[in-house]
Every structure is written in structure tokens, then in C-alpha cells.
Motif scaffolding. Structure first.
Motif, mmCIF file in Angstrom:
data_model
loop_
_atom_site.group_PDB
_atom_site.id
_atom_site.type_symbol
_atom_site.label_atom_id
_atom_site.label_comp_id
_atom_site.label_asym_id
_atom_site.label_seq_id
_atom_site.Cartn_x
_atom_site.Cartn_y
_atom_site.Cartn_z
ATOM 1 N N ALA A 57 1.064 2.456 2.627
ATOM 2 C CA ALA A 57 -0.298 1.853 3.308
ATOM 3 C C ALA A 57 -1.248 1.205 2.355
ATOM 4 N N SER A 58 -1.180 2.204 1.284
ATOM 5 C CA SER A 58 -2.273 2.061 -0.042
ATOM 6 C C SER A 58 -1.839 0.965 -0.501
ATOM 7 N N ALA A 59 -0.480 0.614 -0.924
ATOM 8 C CA ALA A 59 -0.111 -0.751 -1.550
ATOM 9 C C ALA A 59 -0.287 -1.860 -0.759
ATOM 10 N N ALA A 60 -0.044 -1.821 0.775
ATOM 11 C CA ALA A 60 -0.174 -2.702 1.710
ATOM 12 C C ALA A 60 -1.726 -3.216 1.494
ATOM 13 N N ALA A 61 -2.738 -2.066 1.566
ATOM 14 C CA ALA A 61 -4.191 -2.560 1.358
ATOM 15 C C ALA A 61 -4.449 -3.320 -0.126
ATOM 16 N N THR A 62 -3.752 -2.831 -1.006
ATOM 17 C CA THR A 62 -4.323 -3.218 -2.466
ATOM 18 C C THR A 62 -3.548 -4.824 -2.433
ATOM 19 N N GLY A 63 -2.344 -4.982 -2.034
ATOM 20 C CA GLY A 63 -1.653 -6.302 -1.789
ATOM 21 C C GLY A 63 -2.460 -7.251 -1.072
ATOM 22 N N ALA A 99 8.205 0.246 0.045
ATOM 23 C CA ALA A 99 8.973 1.103 1.289
ATOM 24 C C ALA A 99 10.302 0.962 0.760
ATOM 25 N N ALA A 100 10.805 -0.251 0.259
ATOM 26 C CA ALA A 100 12.132 -0.320 -0.109
ATOM 27 C C ALA A 100 12.585 0.458 -1.325
ATOM 28 N N THR A 101 11.556 0.429 -2.191
ATOM 29 C CA THR A 101 12.163 1.115 -3.342
ATOM 30 C C THR A 101 11.979 2.574 -3.061
ATOM 31 N N GLY A 102 11.275 3.007 -2.463
ATOM 32 C CA GLY A 102 10.753 4.362 -1.958
ATOM 33 C C GLY A 102 11.859 4.929 -1.141
ATOM 34 N N VAL A 103 12.312 4.224 -0.237
ATOM 35 C CA VAL A 103 13.543 4.480 0.486
ATOM 36 C C VAL A 103 14.720 4.976 -0.266
ATOM 37 N N THR A 156 10.158 19.285 4.736
ATOM 38 C CA THR A 156 10.441 17.916 4.381
ATOM 39 C C THR A 156 10.306 17.670 2.938
ATOM 40 N N PRO A 157 11.126 16.809 2.434
ATOM 41 C CA PRO A 157 10.864 16.546 1.027
ATOM 42 C C PRO A 157 9.514 15.609 0.712
ATOM 43 N N THR A 158 8.826 16.080 -0.316
ATOM 44 C CA THR A 158 7.717 15.379 -0.655
ATOM 45 C C THR A 158 7.771 13.648 -0.598
ATOM 46 N N THR A 159 8.924 12.998 -0.923
ATOM 47 C CA THR A 159 8.744 11.553 -0.779
ATOM 48 C C THR A 159 8.819 11.205 0.654
ATOM 49 N N THR A 160 9.161 12.001 1.577
ATOM 50 C CA THR A 160 9.460 11.508 2.795
ATOM 51 C C THR A 160 7.974 11.625 3.550
ATOM 52 N N ARG A 161 7.098 12.739 2.831
ATOM 53 C CA ARG A 161 5.803 13.068 3.649
ATOM 54 C C ARG A 161 4.708 11.899 2.927
ATOM 55 N N ILE A 162 4.998 11.625 1.710
ATOM 56 C CA ILE A 162 3.859 10.773 0.847
ATOM 57 C C ILE A 162 4.258 9.236 1.042
ATOM 58 N N LEU A 163 5.531 8.808 1.267
ATOM 59 C CA LEU A 163 5.995 7.478 1.235
ATOM 60 C C LEU A 163 5.089 6.617 2.221
ATOM 61 N N PRO A 164 4.808 7.003 3.416
ATOM 62 C CA PRO A 164 3.929 6.206 4.282
ATOM 63 C C PRO A 164 2.577 5.968 3.865
ATOM 64 N N VAL A 165 1.958 6.948 3.128
ATOM 65 C CA VAL A 165 0.540 6.999 2.599
ATOM 66 C C VAL A 165 0.604 5.845 1.409
#
Length: 115
Positions: free
Chosen positions: A15-21, A67-71, A3-12
Motif C-alpha cells: 500500500a505504501s509503494a502504491a501511494a508513492t507510485g 507484491a510480486a517480489t514480496g510473495v 504468522t511470518p513477518t513478511t506475510t504481516r507487513i507485505l500488505p502495508v
């Protein structure tokens, strides 16, 4: 299959950005609500609801932008602009769907409670 690294870490990261926001949005709402309560424009119960609503809305909007920019794999200036557009649009939709007491406190004629 790897699995590409981006796909594995994007959810984390999302979630971190959501908590910060949510933390930032809740803090701003807490300050605004505290001032409004002291001025007698809203009640303390309405202030608590406003803080929760703004916190949730800002957290979700931040998560949507990340999420949008990551995807899409956007970075640099394009990533910043993409995040800003998506997060702003998401927050505007949230604010239309879930109004707070601060949005319409000018219509109230509350008097401060004597302590």
C-alpha cells in the motif's frame, strides 16, 4: 500459530509503494499535462483526467511489482529485475486499457483560448 513477518507487513509495504507510485506518476502527468494545456494540445479537463488516470495506473503498477517480489521472496538483483518486469508489464496493460488525452493529442487541432 504465528504468522511470518513478511506475510504481516507485505500488505502495508504494498500500500505504501502504491501511494508513492501514484504520487510520482501523478506528478509527472501533471507536468506533461500542464505543458500540453499551455500549448493548446489538450483542455484543462482532459489534463485533470490524465493526471488521475496516470496516477492510478502508476500506483497500481508499483503495487503489483512490490507484491510480486514480496510473495516470491525475491531480493537483491533478482528482486529489482522482478519488480521492474512486473511493474512495467502492469503499466503497459493499464495504458492499453485506459488511454489518456496525451496518448492521442497529436490528432487534435485545438487552439489556445485567448485570455
Amino acid at each position: 500459530m504465528t504468522t511470518p513477518t513478511t506475510t504481516r507487513i507485505l500488505p502495508v509495504i504494498t500500500a505504501s509503494a502504491a501511494a508513492t507510485g501514484a504520487l510520482v506518476g501523478g506528478t509527472v502527468a501533471a507536468v506533461r499535462s500542464t505543458i500540453a494545456v499551455k500549448e493548446g494540445r489538450i483542455t484543462s479537463c482532459e489534463a485533470a483526467k490524465t493526471v488521475a488516470t496516470e496516477s492510478a495506473g502508476t500506483g497500481l503498477a508499483t503495487a503489483a511489482g512490490v507484491a510480486a517480489t514480496g510473495v516470491l521472496g525475491l531480493g537483491g538483483l533478482a528482486g529489482l529485475l522482478g519488480f521492474t518486469v512486473v511493474a512495467t508489464g502492469a503499466k503497459m496493460l493499464w495504458d492499453k486499457a485506459v488511454p489518456t488525452a496525451l496518448d492521442n493529442d497529436s490528432q487534435k487541432d485545438l487552439k489556445p483560448v485567448a485570455e
